[in-house]
Write an enzyme that holds these catalytic residues in place. Structure first.
Site, PDB file in Angstrom:
ATOM      1  N   ASP A 105      32.711  48.022  17.779  1.00 10.37           N
ATOM      2  CA  ASP A 105      32.847  47.069  16.660  1.00 10.37           C
ATOM      3  C   ASP A 105      34.314  46.793  16.296  1.00 10.37           C
ATOM      4  O   ASP A 105      34.624  46.496  15.135  1.00 10.37           O
ATOM      5  CB  ASP A 105      32.100  47.591  15.409  1.00 10.37           C
ATOM      6  CG  ASP A 105      30.607  47.767  15.673  1.00 10.37           C
ATOM      7  OD1 ASP A 105      30.057  46.997  16.468  1.00 10.37           O
ATOM      8  OD2 ASP A 105      30.006  48.675  15.085  1.00 10.37           O
ATOM      9  N   SER A 159      29.893  39.781  10.605  1.00 17.43           N
ATOM     10  CA  SER A 159      31.037  39.389  11.437  1.00 17.43           C
ATOM     11  C   SER A 159      30.573  39.173  12.873  1.00 17.43           C
ATOM     12  O   SER A 159      29.711  39.903  13.365  1.00 17.43           O
ATOM     13  CB  SER A 159      32.097  40.499  11.479  1.00 17.43           C
ATOM     14  OG  SER A 159      32.413  40.955  10.190  1.00 17.43           O
ATOM     15  N   ASN A 215      29.385  40.008  19.810  1.00 16.61           N
ATOM     16  CA  ASN A 215      28.419  40.810  19.053  1.00 16.61           C
ATOM     17  C   ASN A 215      28.394  40.339  17.609  1.00 16.61           C
ATOM     18  O   ASN A 215      29.402  39.835  17.101  1.00 16.61           O
ATOM     19  CB  ASN A 215      28.845  42.289  19.114  1.00 16.61           C
ATOM     20  CG  ASN A 215      27.886  43.198  18.366  1.00 16.61           C
ATOM     21  OD1 ASN A 215      26.660  43.067  18.478  1.00 16.61           O
ATOM     22  ND2 ASN A 215      28.418  44.121  17.583  1.00 16.61           N
ATOM     23  N   HIS A 260      27.748  41.843  13.757  1.00 10.40           N
ATOM     24  CA  HIS A 260      27.745  43.147  13.083  1.00 10.40           C
ATOM     25  C   HIS A 260      27.487  42.922  11.589  1.00 10.40           C
ATOM     26  O   HIS A 260      28.101  42.032  10.985  1.00 10.40           O
ATOM     27  CB  HIS A 260      29.097  43.835  13.291  1.00 10.40           C
ATOM     28  CG  HIS A 260      29.173  45.183  12.652  1.00 10.40           C
ATOM     29  ND1 HIS A 260      28.532  46.288  13.182  1.00 10.40           N
ATOM     30  CD2 HIS A 260      29.771  45.605  11.517  1.00 10.40           C
ATOM     31  CE1 HIS A 260      28.754  47.319  12.392  1.00 10.40           C
ATOM     32  NE2 HIS A 260      29.497  46.936  11.364  1.00 10.40           N
TER      33      HIS A 260
HETATM   34  C1  GRF Z   1      21.480  42.636  12.958  1.00 12.26           C
HETATM   35  O1  GRF Z   1      21.554  42.939  11.598  1.00 12.26           O
HETATM   36  C2  GRF Z   1      22.831  42.728  13.585  1.00 12.26           C
HETATM   37  O2  GRF Z   1      23.881  42.519  12.712  1.00 12.26           O
HETATM   38  C3  GRF Z   1      22.886  44.126  14.100  1.00 12.26           C
HETATM   39  O3  GRF Z   1      21.573  44.440  14.461  1.00 12.26           O
HETATM   40  C4  GRF Z   1      20.665  43.658  13.710  1.00 12.26           C
HETATM   41  C5  GRF Z   1      19.709  43.039  14.687  1.00 12.26           C
HETATM   42  O4  GRF Z   1      18.637  42.402  14.037  1.00 12.26           O
HETATM   43  N1  GRF Z   1      23.832  44.246  15.173  1.00 12.26           N
HETATM   44  P1  GRF Z   1      17.628  41.518  14.874  1.00 12.26           P
HETATM   45  O5  GRF Z   1      17.084  42.374  15.997  1.00 12.26           O
HETATM   46  O6  GRF Z   1      18.366  40.323  15.384  1.00 12.26           O
HETATM   47  O7  GRF Z   1      16.542  41.145  13.891  1.00 12.26           O
END
Ligand code: GRF
Length: 219
Positions: free
Chosen positions: A147, A138, A109, A111
């Protein structure tokens, strides 16, 4: 060499998905996205996937009584594609322990914070409220705890004076769009492993906060 297969799970805009698609097209990432799955039919990420000729699926939460049932449906789709890695890119659902256990060490993932600081939502707001000097993103292995899985890599930035949540989000996403393809390429080349809950990069145990990547060295 056969490219690493990945499945990408999304819920929203899909800018990270796009960055991964673009890195593959540019030859910077040796991977094949075999499917993109969303819990939201209106997710723009689905359009991005379709434009790139990637098979998409929507699994609607409303069709299932429990999280476990939902995740079994997800699993049934993933079985058709046999991805080496499951890549969460803005997938806004918590995965059940059974699902995470089934794909142990194969789900990652991204984050928008320097974990272990600020798991969960509203990370940019917390950075501003706490007057943090640094912020970033991260990439971590997914475990049953939100997370909280072993951190693979981070990229950081100095918080500019007068920054607000919207400008910070934009800046952090710029880092994300470089870091995710890079880390995926590390997976593709077999650089990353996990042993006893510790992340290893080329056999070297990383600190609990992962590898701090200076993106200028790579991009
Ligand atoms: C990203 O900022 C990521 O860190 C978080 O969700 C957001 C997704 O953005 N988990 P996108 O859909 O890839 O534009």
């Amino acid at each position: 060499m056969r490219a690493m297969t990945i499945a990408v799970l999304v819920s929203g805009n899909g800018s990270n998905l796009q960055a991964i698609i673009d890195a593959i097209s540019a030859g910077k990432l040796q991977a094949t996205i075999t499917t993109v799955i969303s819990d939201k039919p209106a997710a723009y990420a689905l359009k991005r996937a379709e434009q790139a000729g990637i098979k998409t699926h929507v699994v609607l939460p409303a069709h299932f009584n429990t999280r476990a049932d939902y995740d079994l449906a997800l699993q049934a789709i993933l079985e058709q594609y046999q991805p080496k890695l499951i890549v969460l890119a803005g997938f806004m659902r918590i995965l059940s322990p059974a699902f995470v256990g089934h794909y142990q060490n194969r789900i990652i993932n991204i984050h928008p914070a320097l974990l272990p600081k600020y798991p969960g939502l509203h990370t940019h707001e917390q950075v501003i409220a706490n007057e943090d000097k640094y912020h970033g993103c991260s990439i971590h292995f997914v475990t049953a705890d939100l997370d909280a899985g072993p951190i693979i890599a981070t990229a950081s930035l100095a918080v500019p004076q007068g920054a607000n949540a919207a400008t910070l989000k934009q800046k952090v996403q710029q880092l994300e769009h470089k870091l995710y393809p890079l880390v995926l390429q590390w997976f593709s080349e077999g650089h990353i492993s996990l042993a006893g809950g510790q992340v290893l990069l080329d056999g070297q145990v990383q600190s609990a906060t992962g590898c701090a990547v200076n993106l200028n060295d790579f991009c």
